[in-house]
Scaffold this active site. Structure first.
Site, PDB file in Angstrom:
ATOM      1  N   PHE A   1       1.007  -1.275  -0.099  1.00 46.25           N
ATOM      2  CA  PHE A   1      -0.173  -0.012   0.072  1.00 46.25           C
ATOM      3  C   PHE A   1       0.794   1.237   0.094  1.00 46.25           C
ATOM      4  CE2 PHE A   1      -4.437  -1.716   0.777  1.00 46.25           C
ATOM      5  CZ  PHE A   1      -4.014  -2.870   1.073  1.00 46.25           C
TER       6      PHE A   1
ATOM      7  N   ALA B   1       2.420   6.662   5.531  1.00 50.33           N
ATOM      8  CA  ALA B   1       1.524   6.145   6.503  1.00 50.33           C
ATOM      9  C   ALA B   1       1.592   7.205   7.709  1.00 50.33           C
ATOM     10  CB  ALA B   1       1.722   4.640   7.146  1.00 50.33           C
TER      11      ALA B   1
ATOM     12  N   VAL C   1       2.847  -1.731   4.267  1.00 49.54           N
ATOM     13  CA  VAL C   1       2.329  -0.225   4.149  1.00 49.54           C
ATOM     14  C   VAL C   1       3.434   0.624   4.053  1.00 49.54           C
ATOM     15  CG1 VAL C   1       0.879   1.545   5.222  1.00 49.54           C
ATOM     16  CG2 VAL C   1       0.299  -0.960   5.291  1.00 49.54           C
ATOM     17  N   CYS C   2       3.628   1.478   2.975  1.00 52.76           N
ATOM     18  CA  CYS C   2       4.615   2.374   2.806  1.00 52.76           C
ATOM     19  C   CYS C   2       4.678   3.223   4.348  1.00 52.76           C
ATOM     20  CB  CYS C   2       4.606   3.425   1.884  1.00 52.76           C
ATOM     21  SG  CYS C   2       5.984   4.790   1.766  1.00 52.76           S
ATOM     22  N   VAL C   3       6.014   2.950   5.041  1.00 54.84           N
ATOM     23  CA  VAL C   3       6.179   3.803   6.324  1.00 54.84           C
ATOM     24  C   VAL C   3       5.859   5.104   6.140  1.00 54.84           C
ATOM     25  CG1 VAL C   3       8.673   3.796   6.092  1.00 54.84           C
ATOM     26  CG2 VAL C   3       7.656   4.197   8.420  1.00 54.84           C
TER      27      VAL C   3
END
Lengths: 122, 86
Positions: A34, A77, A72-74
């Site tokens: 994501f 996010a 999930v792309c840190v």
């Protein structure tokens, strides 16, 4: 059998339909990643509203049933306040990300893409 | 190298057309289905039937467009060398 990496930037709903169809045909998902606005699907603090579909819950349930992790792309996010437990403690803020969603870097996406037959963006 | 162009929004089609080649195909998905009502290239064109129905376009499928389901979408992504989502 083919392997897919799914990069989800805009349409988690379409990505889920694709993922379900791919697995039903015997293919494998190397990674589900994501990125951008789509990371909002990982926000556990958004409740289900009435009888509306909740794409975050749909992905969570699908991933649990299939034994998948959802990367999930840190950075994407964090920018949207979607913090995992460790980050939330560090910033004294609420934790908004729980398994099967987990933080990941873009390097992981690149690696997964290189190891897949196809990378498809939704 | 053949490419499956996935048109996923209302603005994408015009930009994508500039880069389409003879061996490519076009998949209209989501709001991109609206774009299938415009002039189409002489390439194989598909739309996701469920997405078109959700937009009340199901009965307006252009002759040049093949309505497909998600399993066929998966097959298309493997039929072409790569996919580009616009």
């Amino acid at each position: 059998m083919a392997t897919f990496t799914l990069l989800i930037t805009d349409s988690p709903q379409a990505a889920l339909a694709f993922a379900e169809a791919a697995l039903a045909q015997g293919h494998r998902l190397t990674s589900v990643f994501f990125y951008g606005e789509a990371v909002r699907a990982a926000n556990a603090l958004i409740p289900a509203v009435g009888d509306e579909p909740h794409i975050g819950h749909q992905w969570r349930d699908f991933a649990k049933a299939q034994g998948l992790e959802l990367a999930v792309c840190v950075a994407a996010a964090e920018r949207r306040g979607i913090l995992d437990e460790e980050q939330a403690q560090a910033h004294d803020l609420a934790c908004a990300m729980a398994a099967p969603f987990r933080q990941a870097g873009l390097g992981e996406l690149v690696t997964a893409s290189a190891q897949s037959n196809r990378t498809v963006q939704w | 190298m053949s490419t499956l162009h996935i048109i996923a929004n209302r603005q994408a089609f015009a930009r994508a057309q500039e880069l389409m080649e003879g061996c490519d195909a076009v998949l209209f998905q989501g709001d991109g289905c609206y774009q299938a009502l415009d002039a189409l290239p002489s390439l194989p064109c598909y739309w996701v039937a469920a997405d078109a129905r959700a937009r009340a376009l199901g009965s307006r499928c252009p002759e040049a467009v093949t309505a497909i389901d998600w399993p066929k979408v998966v097959a298309l992504t493997l039929e072409y060398d790569k996919t580009v989502t616009w």
